[in-house]
Write a protein that holds these residues in place. Structure first.
Motif, PDB file in Angstrom:
ATOM      1  N   UNK A 241       0.831  -1.202   0.000  1.00  0.00           N
ATOM      2  CA  UNK A 241       0.000   0.000   0.000  1.00  0.00           C
ATOM      3  C   UNK A 241       0.867   1.255   0.000  1.00  0.00           C
ATOM      4  N   UNK A 242       1.959   1.235   0.782  1.00  0.00           N
ATOM      5  CA  UNK A 242       2.863   2.381   0.835  1.00  0.00           C
ATOM      6  C   UNK A 242       3.575   2.567  -0.501  1.00  0.00           C
ATOM      7  N   UNK A 243       4.050   1.479  -1.083  1.00  0.00           N
ATOM      8  CA  UNK A 243       4.738   1.575  -2.370  1.00  0.00           C
ATOM      9  C   UNK A 243       3.797   2.083  -3.459  1.00  0.00           C
ATOM     10  N   UNK A 244       2.560   1.616  -3.440  1.00  0.00           N
ATOM     11  CA  UNK A 244       1.570   2.065  -4.416  1.00  0.00           C
ATOM     12  C   UNK A 244       1.270   3.553  -4.247  1.00  0.00           C
ATOM     13  N   UNK A 245       1.227   4.010  -2.994  1.00  0.00           N
ATOM     14  CA  UNK A 245       0.988   5.428  -2.729  1.00  0.00           C
ATOM     15  C   UNK A 245       2.124   6.280  -3.284  1.00  0.00           C
ATOM     16  N   UNK A 246       3.358   5.884  -3.019  1.00  0.00           N
ATOM     17  CA  UNK A 246       4.505   6.597  -3.596  1.00  0.00           C
ATOM     18  C   UNK A 246       4.437   6.574  -5.122  1.00  0.00           C
ATOM     19  N   UNK A 247       4.117   5.413  -5.656  1.00  0.00           N
ATOM     20  CA  UNK A 247       4.057   5.218  -7.107  1.00  0.00           C
ATOM     21  C   UNK A 247       3.006   6.127  -7.735  1.00  0.00           C
ATOM     22  N   UNK A 248       1.816   6.146  -7.160  1.00  0.00           N
ATOM     23  CA  UNK A 248       0.718   6.922  -7.732  1.00  0.00           C
ATOM     24  C   UNK A 248       1.022   8.419  -7.766  1.00  0.00           C
ATOM     25  N   UNK A 249       1.625   8.915  -6.704  1.00  0.00           N
ATOM     26  CA  UNK A 249       1.865  10.357  -6.612  1.00  0.00           C
ATOM     27  C   UNK A 249       3.164  10.795  -7.282  1.00  0.00           C
ATOM     28  N   UNK A 250       3.964   9.831  -7.742  1.00  0.00           N
ATOM     29  CA  UNK A 250       5.244  10.181  -8.364  1.00  0.00           C
ATOM     30  C   UNK A 250       5.071  10.770  -9.754  1.00  0.00           C
ATOM     31  N   UNK A 251       3.940  10.527 -10.393  1.00  0.00           N
ATOM     32  CA  UNK A 251       3.762  10.949 -11.783  1.00  0.00           C
ATOM     33  C   UNK A 251       2.525  11.835 -11.960  1.00  0.00           C
ATOM     34  N   UNK A 252       2.032  12.443 -10.884  1.00  0.00           N
ATOM     35  CA  UNK A 252       0.843  13.281 -11.008  1.00  0.00           C
ATOM     36  C   UNK A 252       1.148  14.649 -11.599  1.00  0.00           C
ATOM     37  N   UNK A 253       2.370  15.149 -11.390  1.00  0.00           N
ATOM     38  CA  UNK A 253       2.709  16.494 -11.839  1.00  0.00           C
ATOM     39  C   UNK A 253       2.359  17.555 -10.817  1.00  0.00           C
ATOM     40  N   UNK A 254       1.761  17.159  -9.685  1.00  0.00           N
ATOM     41  CA  UNK A 254       1.397  18.120  -8.649  1.00  0.00           C
ATOM     42  C   UNK A 254       2.547  18.389  -7.687  1.00  0.00           C
ATOM     43  N   UNK A 255       3.430  17.414  -7.516  1.00  0.00           N
ATOM     44  CA  UNK A 255       4.552  17.590  -6.603  1.00  0.00           C
ATOM     45  C   UNK A 255       5.720  18.239  -7.338  1.00  0.00           C
ATOM     46  N   UNK A 256       6.624  18.856  -6.583  1.00  0.00           N
ATOM     47  CA  UNK A 256       7.804  19.427  -7.219  1.00  0.00           C
ATOM     48  C   UNK A 256       8.705  18.305  -7.722  1.00  0.00           C
ATOM     49  N   UNK A 257       9.611  18.627  -8.628  1.00  0.00           N
ATOM     50  CA  UNK A 257      10.414  17.593  -9.306  1.00  0.00           C
ATOM     51  C   UNK A 257      11.254  16.791  -8.323  1.00  0.00           C
ATOM     52  N   UNK A 258      11.807  17.437  -7.313  1.00  0.00           N
ATOM     53  CA  UNK A 258      12.636  16.707  -6.345  1.00  0.00           C
ATOM     54  C   UNK A 258      11.813  15.690  -5.568  1.00  0.00           C
TER      55      UNK A 258
END
Length: 371
Positions: A241-258
């Motif tokens: 569940x944690x890995x999926x959460x990181x995975x899902x939000x890694x490519x949304x474009x809402x977070x900064x690049x770092x």
């Protein structure tokens, strides 16, 4: 292409005040005529009062009689579902204030006429998408969207909301952003990004607030799952569940690049831990392969998809990803072999199993394999 407004049926007009029904010119003429009549009647009562020829009870009776006439005419025309509020102002204004009430109503109607919007608003366009017999359903859906009472479930496509954002006015855009942020899932990120680039500063401010809320919700979920893992270090489900959460939000474009880079790194590390704990589970290598594929490491992605394919029961879902990664890695012979083995129905152009898009893609890939 010229837009034409829908013509409502007679039953539709009497069933309710449908927001997509435009006010016809005749409705303006009628309310002006009744307002002018009210002014004349109030003037006549005023002259009778100034002449001192009538007693107070007679003047009161005359005023009430003319007020009843005006109220009857307002009710008669207001039942047509146009200018309901203006007719109410006219009737009660005349009864309570006489000439001043009628003059005030005339002013309101005049302003309403000269400030009317002849453009086809978003909700008019939205209602025009539905036949007249589905008007109630359309109104309910639109009302749920604007009120925020409509939940966003997995069955709701992000395309619907991105299309609405292109046509909506400011108040509708604010409602859409509020709704999407309330029931946010990663594939809705494009709606928030569109709102953040909107020309209206009000929409941009709300989108920035929604983005902050989404980030806070993401961090809260991360902390919650990490606490679950600390309490039970062998919890494979929580780690996935944690890995999926990181995975899902890694490519949304809402977070900064770092932070996106950090999320991808954390997702890969957590998936690899899950792979070590359950080496026969096809999900971790499949998820790792998807991240590598998005990072353009096609050879590494293909290798992980091969591992997942060996362990999976639903092989077509993983095989389609493997074919894509293998094609991008330019291993065309392997592409043709995978399509032949896992998608034999692709040779049939009328196959109900394979979507037309996938058939076209596989045909293109097979052409590339022969070149």
């Amino acid at each position: 292409m010229t837009k034409t407004k829908p013509v409502p049926s007679s039953s539709a007009m009497h069933d309710g005040d449908h927001i997509y029904v435009a006010r016809p010119l005749s409705s303006y003429i009628w309310i002006f005529l009744i307002s002018m009549l009210a002014l004349l009647l109030s003037g006549a009562v005023g002259l009778a009062f100034a002449s001192n020829r009538f007693a107070w009870p007679d003047l009161a009776a005359l005023h009430l009689a003319t007020a009843a006439l005006v109220a009857f005419l307002c009710y008669w025309r207001g039942s047509r579902r146009f200018f309901i509020r203006e007719y109410c102002v006219l009737a009660f204004g005349y009864l309570l204030c006489g000439f001043l009430g009628a003059a005030g109503a005339m002013l309101i109607i005049t302003v309403s006429f000269f400030t009317r919007n002849d453009k086809w608003r978003f909700r008019d366009w939205y209602m025009a998408l539905f036949p007249a017999d589905l008007a109630t359903t359309a109104e309910d859906l639109y009302g749920q969207l604007i009120s925020g009472s409509r939940a966003v479930g997995p069955e709701h496509s992000v395309t619907v909301y991105t299309d609405l954002m292109q046509e909506a006015e400011t108040d509708e855009k604010l409602a859409i952003v509020t709704l999407v942020s309330r029931y946010f899932r990663p594939d809705f990120a494009n709606v928030i990004i569109m709102a953040m680039n909107d020309p209206d500063p009000t929409v941009r401010v709300l989108a920035a607030s929604a983005k902050a809320r989404i980030e806070n919700h993401f961090l809260a979920n991360v902390l919650r799952i990490q606490e679950t893992i600390r309490q039970s270090s062998d919890s494979f489900k929580a780690k996935m569940e944690l890995a999926t959460l990181y995975d899902d939000y890694a490519f949304t474009g809402l977070l900064d690049s770092e932070r996106e880079i950090e999320n991808r790194k954390l997702a890969l590390e957590t998936y690899e831990q899950c792979l070590k704990e359950q080496p026969d589970n096809p999900t971790p290598p499949y998820r790792i392969g998807r991240i590598l594929n998005q990072q353009r490491d096609y050879a590494g992605a293909a290798r992980l998809f091969e591992i997942a394919l060996e362990r999976a029961t639903d092989k077509q879902a993983i095989a389609s990803w493997l074919i894509e990664a293998t094609y991008n890695a330019k291993n065309y012979d392997r592409v043709r072999e995978l399509i032949t083995h896992h998608f034999p129905e692709a040779a049939d152009p009328d196959s109900p199993v394979v979507s037309p898009y996938r058939l076209d893609s596989m045909a293109l890939w097979q052409k590339g394999a022969t070149q």
